[in-house]
Design a protein around this motif. Structure first.
Motif, short mmCIF file in Angstrom:
data_model
loop_
_atom_site.label_atom_id
_atom_site.label_comp_id
_atom_site.label_asym_id
_atom_site.label_seq_id
_atom_site.Cartn_x
_atom_site.Cartn_y
_atom_site.Cartn_z
N GLY A 94 0.79 -1.23 0.00
CA GLY A 94 0.00 0.00 0.00
C GLY A 94 0.82 1.28 0.00
O GLY A 94 0.26 2.35 0.13
N THR A 95 2.13 1.18 -0.14
CA THR A 95 2.96 2.38 -0.18
C THR A 95 2.64 3.18 -1.43
O THR A 95 2.46 2.63 -2.51
CB THR A 95 4.46 2.00 -0.17
N ARG A 96 2.61 4.48 -1.30
CA ARG A 96 2.25 5.35 -2.41
C ARG A 96 3.39 5.65 -3.37
O ARG A 96 3.17 6.23 -4.41
CB ARG A 96 1.76 6.69 -1.88
N TYR A 97 4.60 5.30 -3.01
CA TYR A 97 5.76 5.77 -3.77
C TYR A 97 6.22 4.81 -4.86
O TYR A 97 7.36 4.82 -5.24
CB TYR A 97 6.91 6.06 -2.80
N GLY A 98 5.35 3.99 -5.37
CA GLY A 98 5.70 3.06 -6.43
C GLY A 98 6.11 1.72 -5.87
O GLY A 98 6.18 1.51 -4.66
N THR A 99 6.40 0.80 -6.77
CA THR A 99 6.75 -0.55 -6.36
C THR A 99 8.22 -0.61 -5.97
O THR A 99 9.02 0.28 -6.29
CB THR A 99 6.51 -1.55 -7.50
N ALA A 100 8.58 -1.70 -5.32
CA ALA A 100 9.98 -1.90 -4.93
C ALA A 100 10.86 -1.97 -6.16
O ALA A 100 11.95 -1.37 -6.20
CB ALA A 100 10.10 -3.18 -4.11
N ALA A 101 10.41 -2.66 -7.20
CA ALA A 101 11.21 -2.78 -8.43
C ALA A 101 11.42 -1.42 -9.08
O ALA A 101 12.50 -1.13 -9.62
CB ALA A 101 10.53 -3.74 -9.40
N ARG B 112 38.18 -9.48 -5.06
CA ARG B 112 38.14 -10.95 -5.00
C ARG B 112 38.91 -11.61 -6.14
O ARG B 112 38.93 -12.84 -6.25
CB ARG B 112 36.69 -11.44 -5.04
N GLN B 113 39.52 -10.79 -6.99
CA GLN B 113 40.30 -11.27 -8.13
C GLN B 113 39.48 -12.20 -9.02
O GLN B 113 39.91 -13.29 -9.39
CB GLN B 113 41.60 -11.94 -7.66
N GLU B 114 38.29 -11.74 -9.35
CA GLU B 114 37.37 -12.52 -10.17
C GLU B 114 36.95 -11.71 -11.40
O GLU B 114 35.81 -11.83 -11.86
CB GLU B 114 36.14 -12.93 -9.36
N GLU B 115 37.84 -10.90 -11.94
CA GLU B 115 37.50 -10.03 -13.06
C GLU B 115 37.02 -10.78 -14.30
O GLU B 115 36.33 -10.23 -15.13
CB GLU B 115 38.70 -9.14 -13.45
N GLU B 116 37.38 -12.04 -14.42
CA GLU B 116 37.04 -12.82 -15.62
C GLU B 116 35.70 -13.54 -15.50
O GLU B 116 35.31 -14.25 -16.43
CB GLU B 116 38.14 -13.84 -15.92
N ARG B 117 35.01 -13.40 -14.40
CA ARG B 117 33.74 -14.11 -14.19
C ARG B 117 32.63 -13.54 -15.05
O ARG B 117 32.55 -12.34 -15.29
CB ARG B 117 33.29 -14.01 -12.73
N GLU B 118 31.73 -14.43 -15.48
CA GLU B 118 30.50 -13.97 -16.12
C GLU B 118 29.64 -13.36 -15.02
O GLU B 118 29.48 -13.94 -13.94
CB GLU B 118 29.78 -15.15 -16.78
N LEU B 119 29.08 -12.20 -15.30
CA LEU B 119 28.40 -11.43 -14.27
C LEU B 119 26.98 -11.08 -14.71
O LEU B 119 26.74 -10.79 -15.89
CB LEU B 119 29.20 -10.14 -14.04
N ARG B 120 26.07 -11.11 -13.76
CA ARG B 120 24.68 -10.74 -14.04
C ARG B 120 24.16 -9.92 -12.85
O ARG B 120 24.53 -10.17 -11.70
CB ARG B 120 23.84 -12.00 -14.20
N PHE B 121 23.31 -8.95 -13.15
CA PHE B 121 22.71 -8.11 -12.12
C PHE B 121 21.21 -8.41 -12.05
O PHE B 121 20.50 -8.22 -13.03
CB PHE B 121 22.92 -6.63 -12.43
N ASP B 122 20.76 -8.87 -10.90
CA ASP B 122 19.35 -9.19 -10.67
C ASP B 122 18.78 -8.24 -9.63
O ASP B 122 19.52 -7.64 -8.84
CB ASP B 122 19.18 -10.62 -10.13
N VAL B 123 17.47 -8.15 -9.61
CA VAL B 123 16.75 -7.42 -8.57
C VAL B 123 15.74 -8.38 -7.96
O VAL B 123 15.04 -9.10 -8.68
CB VAL B 123 16.02 -6.18 -9.13
N VAL B 124 15.67 -8.40 -6.64
CA VAL B 124 14.59 -9.10 -5.94
C VAL B 124 13.78 -8.02 -5.25
O VAL B 124 14.28 -7.30 -4.37
CB VAL B 124 15.12 -10.14 -4.93
N ALA B 125 12.53 -7.87 -5.69
CA ALA B 125 11.62 -6.86 -5.16
C ALA B 125 10.61 -7.55 -4.26
O ALA B 125 9.97 -8.52 -4.67
CB ALA B 125 10.92 -6.13 -6.31
#
Length: 128
Positions: free
Chosen positions: A67-74, A96-109
C-alpha cells in the motif's frame, strides 16, 4: 522528533534485514549459492553476491510495505542506484580477483505486510 526519526530508521533497517533474508531464502531454494551479504567498500554496498552455476550474480534487494504510495519496490531501482551497484560490483570483482567471471545483475523486489511477512516476491533476472 529525534526519537521518532530513530524509530523510523530502526524500522527501515528491520524491514531491510527481513527482505534480504527472504531474498536469500528464495535464491537458495532456486539453486543459488549465497557467497556474500552486505559486502561494503568505499563506493557502496552489494546486498547479495551469489553464484548460479558459473555465473556470479549481484542481487539488489528492494522492499516496500503493502500500500505504499511511492511506487513498487522494483521501480525504486533508478539510474543512480544502477550506476552505484555496477561501480561497487567492479570493486568487488577486483578485490576478490574474479575479473574474468560472467556477471549478471538481478533485482529481488519484495512487498511486506504489516507483520513484516513477505506478501509478494518478484525476481527480475538480468534487470540491468
Amino acid at each position: 522528533m529525534v526519537e521518532r526519526m530513530n524509530r523510523e530508521k530502526d524500522n527501515r533497517r528491520q524491514k531491510g534485514a527481513v527482505a534480504e533474508q527472504a531474498a536469500c531464502d528464495y535464491l537458495a531454494s532456486r539453486g543459488y549459492t549465497i557467497k556474500e551479504r552486505n559486502w561494503r567498500c568505499r563506493s557502496g554496498e552489494l546486498d547479495i553476491v551469489a553464484e548460479f552455476g558459473r555465473i556470479l550474480v549481484i542481487v539488489e534487494v528492494r522492499s516496500r510495505s503493502i500500500g505504499t504510495r511511492y511506487g513498487t519496490a522494483a521501480e525504486s531501482v533508478d539510474y543512480r542506484k544502477v550506476r552505484q551497484v555496477r561501480s561497487t560490483a567492479l570493486a568487488y570483482l577486483h578485490y576478490r580477483q574474479e575479473e574474468e567471471r560472467e556477471l549478471r545483475f538481478d533485482v529481488v523486489a519484495i512487498e511486506l505486510d504489516g507483520g513484516l511477512n513477505t506478501a509478494n516476491l518478484q525476481h527480475i533476472e538480468a534487470a540491468f
